[in-house]
Design an enzyme around this catalytic site. Structure first.
Site, short mmCIF file in Angstrom:
data_model
loop_
_atom_site.label_atom_id
_atom_site.label_comp_id
_atom_site.label_asym_id
_atom_site.label_seq_id
_atom_site.Cartn_x
_atom_site.Cartn_y
_atom_site.Cartn_z
N LYS A 1 0.87 -1.23 0.26
CA LYS A 1 -0.09 -0.29 -0.35
C LYS A 1 1.50 1.19 0.28
CE LYS A 1 -4.10 -2.10 2.18
NZ LYS A 1 -5.24 -2.06 3.17
N TYR B 1 -12.56 -1.84 -3.53
CA TYR B 1 -13.20 -2.11 -2.22
C TYR B 1 -14.47 -2.29 -2.51
CZ TYR B 1 -7.63 -1.93 -0.26
OH TYR B 1 -7.07 -2.32 0.88
N PHE C 1 -15.28 3.44 6.89
CA PHE C 1 -13.79 4.13 7.08
C PHE C 1 -13.99 3.96 5.46
CE2 PHE C 1 -14.43 -0.61 7.57
CZ PHE C 1 -14.01 -0.87 6.54
N ARG D 1 -1.54 -14.14 4.39
CA ARG D 1 -3.00 -14.05 5.42
C ARG D 1 -2.25 -14.25 7.25
NH1 ARG D 1 -7.04 -11.16 3.74
NH2 ARG D 1 -7.94 -11.48 6.42
N THR E 1 -5.22 -6.94 11.05
CA THR E 1 -5.38 -5.62 10.19
C THR E 1 -5.15 -4.67 11.20
OG1 THR E 1 -8.02 -7.12 8.77
CG2 THR E 1 -8.08 -4.27 8.80
N ARG F 1 2.17 -6.25 9.37
CA ARG F 1 1.80 -5.11 9.43
C ARG F 1 2.49 -4.83 11.00
NH1 ARG F 1 -3.57 -7.23 7.34
NH2 ARG F 1 -4.26 -6.06 5.66
N ASN G 1 -1.87 0.55 6.72
CA ASN G 1 -1.44 -0.43 7.19
C ASN G 1 -1.01 -2.17 6.54
OD1 ASN G 1 -3.87 -1.74 5.22
ND2 ASN G 1 -4.83 -3.06 7.65
N HIS H 1 -2.13 -5.37 1.67
CA HIS H 1 -3.80 -5.86 1.49
C HIS H 1 -3.00 -7.35 1.24
CE1 HIS H 1 -7.78 -6.60 -0.19
NE2 HIS H 1 -7.32 -7.23 -1.34
N GLU I 1 -9.40 -10.61 -7.13
CA GLU I 1 -8.73 -9.75 -7.31
C GLU I 1 -7.22 -9.89 -8.52
OE1 GLU I 1 -8.29 -9.31 -3.27
OE2 GLU I 1 -9.69 -9.05 -2.63
#
Ligand code: CMP
Length: 143
Positions: A11, A51, A59, A87, A93, A104, A114, A117, A128
């Site tokens: 990100k 998203y 948010f 993950r 998250t 993270r 964070n 993704h 995706e």
């Protein structure tokens, strides 16, 4: 266990902090292979569409704003159990809840900013990946 693919975004916060290398190293050390990778800057429409599942969440507006503030790196990762493995190495998250050693925990600033993704299921990974990479491009890269 069959070889699986998942989708990852490094990100804008992590890219701005010069962390493409360290994030990718953690992914690779977890046993994932980068089979496609591209730096891009999301448009507002792309971020909104990507998203869309969160469009009713409080948010959402800030998430779209954040994801368009600077370049990101979109990646296809491959490996055994890739969705789950990614993950795990990403961590929770909210970095405050993330385990030691996770991306993270090491690099994220907050639940909003964070660092990464990752797809949450094999089904969403396919969707995706298809959002950012054409099957022709993937075929060329993995030939
Ligand atoms: P990501 O894995 O990209 O999926 C959706 C994103 O929305 C998530 O990471 C966070 O960046 C953000 N997000 C999720 N929950 C919250 C929350 N409670 N407050 C703010 N942002 C959130």
């Amino acid at each position: 266990m069959a070889i699986e693919r998942t989708f990852s975004i490094i990100k804008p916060d992590a890219v701005a902090k010069n962390l493409i290398g360290p994030v990718t190293t953690k992914l690779e050390e977890a046993g994932l292979r980068v089979v496609a990778s591209r730096m891009t800057k999301l448009t507002q429409v792309e971020a909104q569409q990507f998203y869309a599942v969160h469009s009713e969440r409080p948010f959402y507006h800030d998430l779209v704003k954040f994801m368009t503030e600077g370049p990101v790196v979109v990646q296809v990762l491959e490996g055994e159990n890739a969705v789950k493995k990614n993950r795990e190495i990403m961590g929770a998250t909210n970095p405050a809840d993330a385990a030691d050693g996770t991306i993270r925990k090491a690099f994220a600033e907050s639940i909003e900013r964070n660092a990464v993704h990752g797809s949450d299921s094999p089904e969403n990974a396919k969707i995706e990946i298809g959002f950012f990479f054409s099957s022709a491009e993937l075929a060329t890269l993995t030939r």
